[in-house]
Write a protein that holds these residues in place. Structure first.
Motif, PDB file in Angstrom:
ATOM      1  N   LEU A   1       0.805  -1.225   0.000  1.00 37.26           N
ATOM      2  CA  LEU A   1       0.000   0.000   0.000  1.00 37.26           C
ATOM      3  C   LEU A   1       0.839   1.278   0.000  1.00 37.26           C
ATOM      4  O   LEU A   1       0.499   2.229  -0.704  1.00 37.26           O
ATOM      5  CB  LEU A   1      -0.970  -0.004   1.190  1.00 37.26           C
ATOM      6  CG  LEU A   1      -2.160   0.951   1.039  1.00 37.26           C
ATOM      7  CD1 LEU A   1      -2.935   0.649  -0.235  1.00 37.26           C
ATOM      8  CD2 LEU A   1      -3.073   0.864   2.240  1.00 37.26           C
ATOM      9  N   PRO A   2       1.938   1.344   0.760  1.00 34.71           N
ATOM     10  CA  PRO A   2       2.762   2.563   0.673  1.00 34.71           C
ATOM     11  C   PRO A   2       3.240   2.842  -0.747  1.00 34.71           C
ATOM     12  O   PRO A   2       3.246   3.990  -1.203  1.00 34.71           O
ATOM     13  CB  PRO A   2       3.939   2.247   1.608  1.00 34.71           C
ATOM     14  CG  PRO A   2       3.389   1.258   2.582  1.00 34.71           C
ATOM     15  CD  PRO A   2       2.438   0.422   1.795  1.00 34.71           C
ATOM     16  N   ALA A   3       3.619   1.792  -1.443  1.00 35.18           N
ATOM     17  CA  ALA A   3       4.054   1.978  -2.828  1.00 35.18           C
ATOM     18  C   ALA A   3       2.891   2.394  -3.720  1.00 35.18           C
ATOM     19  O   ALA A   3       3.051   3.229  -4.627  1.00 35.18           O
ATOM     20  CB  ALA A   3       4.668   0.683  -3.357  1.00 35.18           C
ATOM     21  N   ILE A   4       1.696   1.843  -3.459  1.00 28.53           N
ATOM     22  CA  ILE A   4       0.519   2.209  -4.243  1.00 28.53           C
ATOM     23  C   ILE A   4       0.160   3.675  -4.015  1.00 28.53           C
ATOM     24  O   ILE A   4      -0.173   4.407  -4.952  1.00 28.53           O
ATOM     25  CB  ILE A   4      -0.665   1.286  -3.885  1.00 28.53           C
ATOM     26  CG1 ILE A   4      -0.378  -0.141  -4.375  1.00 28.53           C
ATOM     27  CG2 ILE A   4      -1.961   1.799  -4.497  1.00 28.53           C
ATOM     28  CD1 ILE A   4      -1.388  -1.165  -3.928  1.00 28.53           C
ATOM     29  N   GLU A   5       0.242   4.124  -2.759  1.00 24.41           N
ATOM     30  CA  GLU A   5      -0.040   5.533  -2.460  1.00 24.41           C
ATOM     31  C   GLU A   5       0.934   6.455  -3.184  1.00 24.41           C
ATOM     32  O   GLU A   5       0.559   7.526  -3.672  1.00 24.41           O
ATOM     33  CB  GLU A   5       0.035   5.759  -0.944  1.00 24.41           C
ATOM     34  CG  GLU A   5      -1.109   5.104  -0.180  1.00 24.41           C
ATOM     35  CD  GLU A   5      -0.927   5.239   1.332  1.00 24.41           C
ATOM     36  OE1 GLU A   5       0.226   5.197   1.797  1.00 24.41           O
ATOM     37  OE2 GLU A   5      -1.942   5.402   2.024  1.00 24.41           O
ATOM     38  N   GLU A   6       2.159   6.020  -3.275  1.00 17.29           N
ATOM     39  CA  GLU A   6       3.164   6.817  -3.976  1.00 17.29           C
ATOM     40  C   GLU A   6       2.882   6.843  -5.475  1.00 17.29           C
ATOM     41  O   GLU A   6       2.992   7.886  -6.134  1.00 17.29           O
ATOM     42  CB  GLU A   6       4.554   6.230  -3.706  1.00 17.29           C
ATOM     43  CG  GLU A   6       5.694   7.048  -4.293  1.00 17.29           C
ATOM     44  CD  GLU A   6       7.054   6.458  -3.951  1.00 17.29           C
ATOM     45  OE1 GLU A   6       8.006   6.725  -4.694  1.00 17.29           O
ATOM     46  OE2 GLU A   6       7.156   5.728  -2.932  1.00 17.29           O
ATOM     47  N   LEU A   7       2.476   5.698  -6.023  1.00 17.03           N
ATOM     48  CA  LEU A   7       2.178   5.629  -7.448  1.00 17.03           C
ATOM     49  C   LEU A   7       0.919   6.407  -7.808  1.00 17.03           C
ATOM     50  O   LEU A   7       0.752   6.826  -8.955  1.00 17.03           O
ATOM     51  CB  LEU A   7       2.012   4.166  -7.870  1.00 17.03           C
ATOM     52  CG  LEU A   7       3.280   3.305  -7.835  1.00 17.03           C
ATOM     53  CD1 LEU A   7       2.938   1.854  -8.103  1.00 17.03           C
ATOM     54  CD2 LEU A   7       4.298   3.798  -8.841  1.00 17.03           C
ATOM     55  N   ALA A   8       0.036   6.594  -6.845  1.00 21.32           N
ATOM     56  CA  ALA A   8      -1.192   7.352  -7.104  1.00 21.32           C
ATOM     57  C   ALA A   8      -0.894   8.788  -7.508  1.00 21.32           C
ATOM     58  O   ALA A   8      -1.734   9.462  -8.118  1.00 21.32           O
ATOM     59  CB  ALA A   8      -2.092   7.332  -5.873  1.00 21.32           C
ATOM     60  N   GLU A   9       0.286   9.272  -7.160  1.00 25.30           N
ATOM     61  CA  GLU A   9       0.697  10.626  -7.537  1.00 25.30           C
ATOM     62  C   GLU A   9       1.908  10.585  -8.472  1.00 25.30           C
ATOM     63  O   GLU A   9       2.671  11.542  -8.548  1.00 25.30           O
ATOM     64  CB  GLU A   9       1.006  11.442  -6.280  1.00 25.30           C
ATOM     65  CG  GLU A   9      -0.202  11.594  -5.357  1.00 25.30           C
ATOM     66  CD  GLU A   9       0.111  12.445  -4.139  1.00 25.30           C
ATOM     67  OE1 GLU A   9       1.246  12.955  -4.047  1.00 25.30           O
ATOM     68  OE2 GLU A   9      -0.771  12.601  -3.298  1.00 25.30           O
TER      69      GLU A   9
END
Length: 591
Positions: A404-412
């Motif tokens: 999830l931390p990586a997904i949150e980063e990829l969201a931006e």
């Protein structure tokens, strides 16, 4: 092109005269258009005149631009009904034979394809008298182009030949496999598998395998490259022991060929060879070859091999994957070529079901995280698109904790295609995370996407909101989606205000009637006062969509007055869409 009957007044000559004029025209486009209408011209001429006039004329027109000849070759493949059916189909072989000898490869290939179709329709007498002699003429032609085309016709001819003719055809194919011209040997190599499918089983081992083995050691790498394609078909046709004895050593040698193009093709075809040879042989004999390809010195070969990792591993035992393939996977995840990493990212998630939960957590998760942070956007995109494969194995809790931390980063992410891929995955992720966890971790980001600088992202974000509302229900949407969406309606940039209107339209069918009428509709009506005409005519379009969702009393009391005001707007587009919406209102009221 306007034409008239000939000077003698004979209207029966009119279609062929038009065709002759058009095919002699200097304009290529006109000639091409004329050829594409051959079936219409043939219908006008009738079957007899098509055979006597049109076909000979086409045979004399084989000197033209390649695109015209390509269209002619394609049309002739569908021409059997126009010459009088199968009994007269042999008439088509003459122009097709000429096209099979042209210099342009695509024209020859299409002519071979069309001739094979015609050959299937020929009666037995025509096969013996016309088709097989034609194949033999091409196979022994002086120019290499005819011999190249002949290779593609042997399977069709052999299927319908008599025993004596079959022996002659096999002998001719053997000569083509040893032809002095590399282009002919290439064609023979690429068509060998198709030819083997129609040859008697006992003749495959006796005659075709020796030819195949000679082609595998050809001095030209372009010949060996195409010979690779025959390994799988031949292995499937042979008894298992014969396939292991004859084909397996060739595959192993090909995996170490001096030409990287040959090794590349082996990497592409290896899984098909595994299917043909069986899992036991693959586990025992082909794993070393696959590992060599994964560690090949050429990046293109590693790309091909990396893209086959998951499919190949399905043939193997778990311990073989762990010991032989996983070390290579870890190496490839940090490969110097971004294309290798992208190819691996597209399939590596599919290893999770093969390895199971423990091995996935211990060995694959670090690889996933590394690829999710890759600097090349296609690598990150490929990983994101397969997240569900891992979720099914390790569960959403561990997935969220790890990724999830990586997904949150990829969201931006700075690359909009990466952000778009994340948006499209959000509904699935939401259903797995649950409403509370999703709202806390990813909810705010869903709202930020509505104000993204890229239109495709904003559009996807509006669809995303609708899917979230459907997933979590109208009450959740009322509390967690509607307020922040409506809060953006006064954004200073009109494009973002328009996106908010689209988002409201997406949510309208999902929320309750009370929320729509009491909370969302007043905001839409207030936007009709906007200074930007684009906003106002979008309000009109949206109100038209809302009409079927509300009561007639709401239409009369709220929607119609707003549209009447817009109908008097100074902007012509606003008036147009307001008029359309008012028509919808009148239809509802009348009903």
């Amino acid at each position: 092109m306007n034409s008239t009957p000939d000077d003698n007044g004979d209207e029966s000559l009119y279609p062929i005269a038009v065709l002759i004029d058009e095919l002699k025209n200097e304009d290529v486009a006109l000639r091409l258009n004329s050829v594409k209408r051959l079936s219409t011209i043939a219908l006008a001429l009738g079957e007899e005149r098509t055979r006597k006039e049109l076909i000979p004329f086409l045979n004399d027109s084989s000197e033209d631009e390649d695109e015209v000849l390509l269209a002619m070759a394609e049309e002739l493949g569908r021409f059997v009904p126009y010459v009088g059916g199968p009994n007269h189909a042999h008439e088509l072989l003459v122009p097709l034979e000429s096209l099979c000898c042209t210099e342009e490869t695509v024209v020859r290939d299409k002519a071979v394809e069309s001739m094979s179709k015609v050959g299937q329709d020929l009666p037995e007498s025509s096969v013996a008298e016309s088709f097989i002699p034609l194949v033999k003429r091409l196979a022994t032609g002086e120019w290499f182009t005819s011999r190249v085309s002949a290779c593609g016709l042997f399977a069709s001819a052999y299927r319908r030949a008599g025993s004596t003719q079959r022996a002659d055809l096999r002998a001719m194919y053997r000569d083509l496999c040893a032809d002095d011209t590399p282009m002919v040997r290439r064609s023979a190599a690429s068509n060998l598998g198709k030819f083997a499918e129609v040859v008697e089983p006992e003749m495959i081992n006796k005659e075709l395998i020796p030819q195949f083995q000679n082609l595998t050691v050809d001095e030209q790498d372009s010949v060996r490259l195409l010979t690779v394609d025959g390994c799988g078909p031949l292995a499937r046709l042979l008894p298992k022991d014969d396939a292991v004895r004859s084909i397996l050593p060739i595959v192993q040698n090909f995996s170490q060929d001096k030409s990287w193009r040959v090794r590349y093709n082996v990497a592409q075809q290896l899984c098909q060879m595994c299917d043909a040879l069986g899992p036991e042989v693959s586990r025992r004999e082909l794993v070393p070859a696959f590992v060599r390809l994964l560690r090949d010195s050429e990046a293109e070969v590693r790309v091909a091999a990396a893209g086959k990792v998951s499919v190949f591993c399905k043939q193997l035992a778990n311990d073989q994957v762990m010991q032989a393939v996983l070390p290579c996977v870890k190496e490839l995840s940090s490969d110097s070529s971004q294309y290798v990493r992208a190819a691996l990212a597209a399939v590596v998630m599919e290893l999770a079901p093969v390895l199971g939960k423990a091995a996935t957590i211990d060995s694959l998760l670090p690889v996933f995280l590394s690829l999710l942070k890759d600097e090349f956007p296609d690598v990150r995109l490929n990983i994101i698109s397969k997240l569900d494969q891992v979720n099914q194995v390790i569960g959403i809790d561990l997935l969220a904790q790890s990724l999830l931390p990586a997904i949150e980063e990829l969201a931006e992410d700075k690359h909009w295609r990466v952000r778009l891929a994340i948006i499209e995955y959000i509904p699935l992720l939401a259903s797995q995370l649950g409403a509370d966890f999703f709202e806390e971790k990813l909810g705010p980001q869903c709202m930020r996407w509505l104000q993204d600088s890229v239109y495709s992202i904003r559009e996807a974000a509006t669809r995303n909101l609708m899917k979230l509302a459907q997933e979590f229900g109208p009450e959740w949407a009322r509390d967690h989606l509607v307020p922040p969406v409506l809060g953006m309606v006064n954004n200073p940039h009109y494009l973002y205000r328009m996106t908010v209107l689209v988002a409201i339209a997406s949510l309208a069918p999902v929320v309750s009637h009370d929320v729509l009428c009491a909370t969302m509709l007043p905001v839409v009506v207030s936007c009709s006062k906007d200074k930007v005409p684009n906003i106002k005519f979008n309000v009109a379009k949206m109100l038209e969509k809302l009409v079927p969702l509300v009561d007639a009393s709401v239409v009369e009391r709220t929607i119609k007055p707003c549209l009447l005001e817009l109908h008097e707007d100074a902007d012509v587009d606003v008036r147009f869409f307001a008029h359309q919406a008012l028509s919808s209102c009148d239809a509802v009221t009348a009903a």
